[in-house]
Design an enzyme around this catalytic site. Structure first.
Site, short mmCIF file in Angstrom:
data_model
loop_
_atom_site.label_atom_id
_atom_site.label_comp_id
_atom_site.label_asym_id
_atom_site.label_seq_id
_atom_site.Cartn_x
_atom_site.Cartn_y
_atom_site.Cartn_z
N GLY A 9 -0.21 -2.45 13.49
CA GLY A 9 -0.38 -1.23 12.71
C GLY A 9 -1.80 -0.73 12.91
O GLY A 9 -2.43 -1.00 13.94
N GLY A 46 -4.65 -1.66 11.55
CA GLY A 46 -5.65 -2.71 11.67
C GLY A 46 -5.55 -3.45 13.00
O GLY A 46 -6.54 -3.63 13.71
N GLU A 99 3.22 14.02 -1.89
CA GLU A 99 3.56 14.69 -0.62
C GLU A 99 5.08 14.80 -0.48
O GLU A 99 5.60 15.83 -0.04
CB GLU A 99 2.97 13.92 0.56
CG GLU A 99 1.45 14.01 0.57
CD GLU A 99 0.77 13.39 1.79
OE1 GLU A 99 -0.40 13.71 2.00
OE2 GLU A 99 1.40 12.60 2.52
C1 LIG Z 1 4.70 6.57 3.46
C2 LIG Z 1 3.25 6.15 3.62
C3 LIG Z 1 2.25 7.12 3.64
C4 LIG Z 1 0.90 6.77 3.80
N1 LIG Z 1 -0.05 7.75 3.84
C5 LIG Z 1 -1.34 7.41 4.09
C6 LIG Z 1 -2.35 8.42 4.25
O1 LIG Z 1 -2.07 9.61 4.14
N2 LIG Z 1 -3.62 8.02 4.53
C7 LIG Z 1 -3.96 6.70 4.65
O2 LIG Z 1 -5.12 6.39 4.92
N3 LIG Z 1 -3.04 5.73 4.50
C8 LIG Z 1 -1.74 6.05 4.22
N4 LIG Z 1 -0.79 5.07 4.08
C9 LIG Z 1 -1.21 3.67 4.11
C10 LIG Z 1 -1.42 3.17 5.51
O3 LIG Z 1 -0.29 3.47 6.30
C11 LIG Z 1 -1.68 1.68 5.44
O4 LIG Z 1 -2.77 1.44 4.62
C12 LIG Z 1 -1.96 1.14 6.83
O5 LIG Z 1 -0.79 1.27 7.62
C13 LIG Z 1 -2.39 -0.32 6.76
O6 LIG Z 1 -2.63 -0.79 8.05
P1 LIG Z 1 -2.31 -2.31 8.41
O7 LIG Z 1 -2.72 -2.49 9.82
O8 LIG Z 1 -2.85 -3.20 7.37
O9 LIG Z 1 -0.72 -2.43 8.28
P2 LIG Z 1 0.44 -1.62 8.98
O10 LIG Z 1 -0.04 -0.36 9.57
O11 LIG Z 1 1.54 -1.56 7.97
O12 LIG Z 1 0.88 -2.57 10.17
C14 LIG Z 1 1.39 -3.85 9.96
C15 LIG Z 1 2.14 -4.26 11.19
O13 LIG Z 1 2.44 -5.65 11.08
C16 LIG Z 1 3.75 -5.88 11.53
N5 LIG Z 1 4.21 -7.12 10.89
C17 LIG Z 1 4.31 -7.37 9.56
N6 LIG Z 1 4.74 -8.62 9.36
C18 LIG Z 1 4.92 -9.17 10.57
C19 LIG Z 1 5.35 -10.46 11.03
N7 LIG Z 1 5.67 -11.42 10.16
N8 LIG Z 1 5.44 -10.67 12.36
C20 LIG Z 1 5.12 -9.69 13.26
N9 LIG Z 1 4.70 -8.46 12.88
C21 LIG Z 1 4.59 -8.22 11.56
C22 LIG Z 1 4.52 -4.64 11.13
O14 LIG Z 1 5.67 -4.47 11.93
C23 LIG Z 1 3.47 -3.55 11.35
O15 LIG Z 1 3.55 -2.98 12.64
C24 LIG Z 1 0.56 5.40 3.92
C25 LIG Z 1 1.56 4.43 3.89
C26 LIG Z 1 2.90 4.79 3.74
C27 LIG Z 1 3.97 3.73 3.72
#
Ligand SMILES: Cc1cc2nc3c(=O)[nH]c(=O)nc-3n(C[C@H](O)[C@H](O)[C@H](O)COP(=O)(O)OP(=O)(O)OC[C@H]3O[C@@H](n4cnc5c(N)ncnc54)[C@H](O)[C@@H]3O)c2cc1C
Length: 416
Positions: A15, A17, A172
């Site tokens: 994602g 991060g 939204e």
């Molecule tokens: C509908 C919605 C709208 C949003 N709008 C905004 C916005 O306008 N602005 C903003 O800043 N933020 C927004 N966010 C929040 C933002 O999307 C998250 O904060 C961000 O995606 C976090 O990044 P991350 O890398 O921690 O996790 P994610 O982007 O969620 O990525 C996690 C990844 O890990 C993978 N994963 C999880 N568990 C496993 C596993 N066990 N094995 C292998 N892979 C795994 C998943 O498939 C995913 O690809 C929104 C979120 C949602 C759901």
């Protein structure tokens, strides 16, 4: 000649991060394996656009193998990590066991229903592509069913759309939904009496957009109400059977649609790691984003619990995940050079949320503004942040078309 083995960095989650971490380590003397259960990176902030028939999934998702085609020190593996042995330093996924020297956990979050099982079973959520498509299909199906329902009471329940959670996603979604029905779908259903349609936004606290300054909260409420969204504040939902919502005060709302955006928690795998967790299941980390007792493990994004200077947990936002990824990648490289890792500090880039056509609220460089200018900034920023030139162009054309012709592109009910 003896070849030296490079340290193996495993990144779990691609994602915001995980992607940023992997890209930042592009030139580092490491071999990277990036693992995700999906083969694409998803731009979650635009998921609600898939749900309201505005965009197709491929416009907000991009294949990981394509993104990393040119990064020679990275291999992608599509699998789901099931367990991690921090002592033995290996991750176990479906089908394989992989040793690491350094691990970056970027597994993100999932919807939090706070134990409301019936709500979880009967409501819709916006978390992945599948859930957004289910929501779209359901919304469109409700309009179809309402068009042939002779009983006014039953028809009103079919045309009552409830969004729970007054954060940016709920706001939204409610704003876009009311516009979809009152501007676009009325043309497809000329017999529909728009006065029978209700879009409600339910929030348990005393205001929507609690993280925003007071003036923007008020602006958000005005913009939503002017568009026809009914806002119920201080209203807690206790049950939902798919037809009827029960509220904490004993009241009921008959509605066939409930979209739950009221909570997020760390991804389920964090519960199985045997690590210390804080609120919403997030993993407690050192200020340097390292796992206590395991300096070779970093946790970033929604899954990490980090407090700001006032002791408040950092929000689950893409901007937080990306900034943490930058620091985790830098700290990992510092460890490679026997240097001390640096603490993470969040630099707040501001707040931005759209309410619909010509309407958004923003707080940038300490200034609050709402309306058309905020909306233009929102559109420009979201186009810019999408991955892939083709996606940017297609989304831009799509939005321009929708803007001028009131015509959402994807009004298709598909089999799931
Ligand atoms: C509908 C919605 C709208 C949003 N709008 C905004 C916005 O306008 N602005 C903003 O800043 N933020 C927004 N966010 C929040 C933002 O999307 C998250 O904060 C961000 O995606 C976090 O990044 P991350 O890398 O921690 O996790 P994610 O982007 O969620 O990525 C996690 C990844 O890990 C993978 N994963 C999880 N568990 C496993 C596993 N066990 N094995 C292998 N892979 C795994 C998943 O498939 C995913 O690809 C929104 C979120 C949602 C759901």
């Amino acid at each position: 000649m003896k070849t030296e083995k490079l340290p193996h960095v495993v990144i779990v989650g691609a994602g915001f991060g995980g992607l940023e971490t992997a890209q930042r380590l592009r030139n580092a003397p490491v071999q990277i394996t990036l693992i995700d259960r999906q083969n694409y990176h998803l731009f979650q902030p635009l998921l609600y656009q898939v749900a309201i028939a505005g965009l197709v999934p491929s416009q907000i998702a991009y294949p990981l193998r394509t993104i990393f085609r040119k990064q020679k020190n990275l291999n992608f593996q599509m699998s789901e990590v099931r367990a991690i042995d921090f002592k033995g330093r290996y991750v176990r996924s479906n089908g394989s066991v992989m040793a690491y020297d350094y691990l970056v956990l970027a597994v993100g979050g999932q919807t939090n229903f706070f134990g409301l099982k019936a709500v979880e079973e009967n409501s819709f959520q916006l978390k992945g592509i599948e859930s957004a498509i289910s929501t779209r299909n359901h919304l469109l199906r409700m309009l179809e069913r309402a068009s042939r329902e002779p009983d006014p009471e039953a028809r009103r329940a079919l045309l009552t759309f409830v969004v729970v959670g007054g954060g940016p996603t709920g706001v939204e979604t409610a704003g876009a939904l009311v516009e979809l029905i009152t501007h676009v779908m009325v043309k497809d259903y000329p017999q529909m009496d728009v006065s029978e349609v209700r879009v409600l936004l339910i929030e348990a606290m005393s205001s929507v957009m609690l993280a925003y300054p007071d003036e923007l909260r008020k602006a958000t409420m005005n913009l939503l109400e002017n568009r026809g969204v009914e806002i119920l504040l201080n209203t807690r939902l206790t049950d939902y059977n798919g037809r009827r919502i029960t509220l904490a005060d004993g009241g009921h709302i008959d509605a066939h649609t409930l979209i739950w955006t009221a909570g997020v928690r760390a991804a389920e795998i964090t519960d199985r790691l045997g690590v210390q967790q804080a609120s919403a299941g997030r993993v407690r980390v050192e200020p340097t984003l390292q796992l206590p007792q395991h300096p070779e493990v970093f946790v970033v994004g929604d899954a990490a619990y980090v407090e700001d200077s006032k002791g408040q947990p950092l929000p689950m936002l893409a901007t937080v995940a990306q900034q943490q990824a930058k620091v985790a990648a830098s700290n990992l490289q510092r460890l490679l050079k026997d240097e001390s890792p640096q603490p993470f500090q969040y630099e707040d880039p501001g707040l931005l949320a759209t309410i619909g056509r010509n309407a958004a609220v923003a707080r940038i460089w300490g200034l609050s503004f709402s309306g058309f200018i905020a909306w233009v900034i929102w559109v420009a920023l979201h186009i810019y942040r999408l991955i892939g030139f083709r996606n940017r162009l297609v989304v831009l054309i799509n939005w321009a078309w929708d803007y001028f012709f009131y015509d959402n592109q994807v009004r298709l009910i598909t089999r799931e």
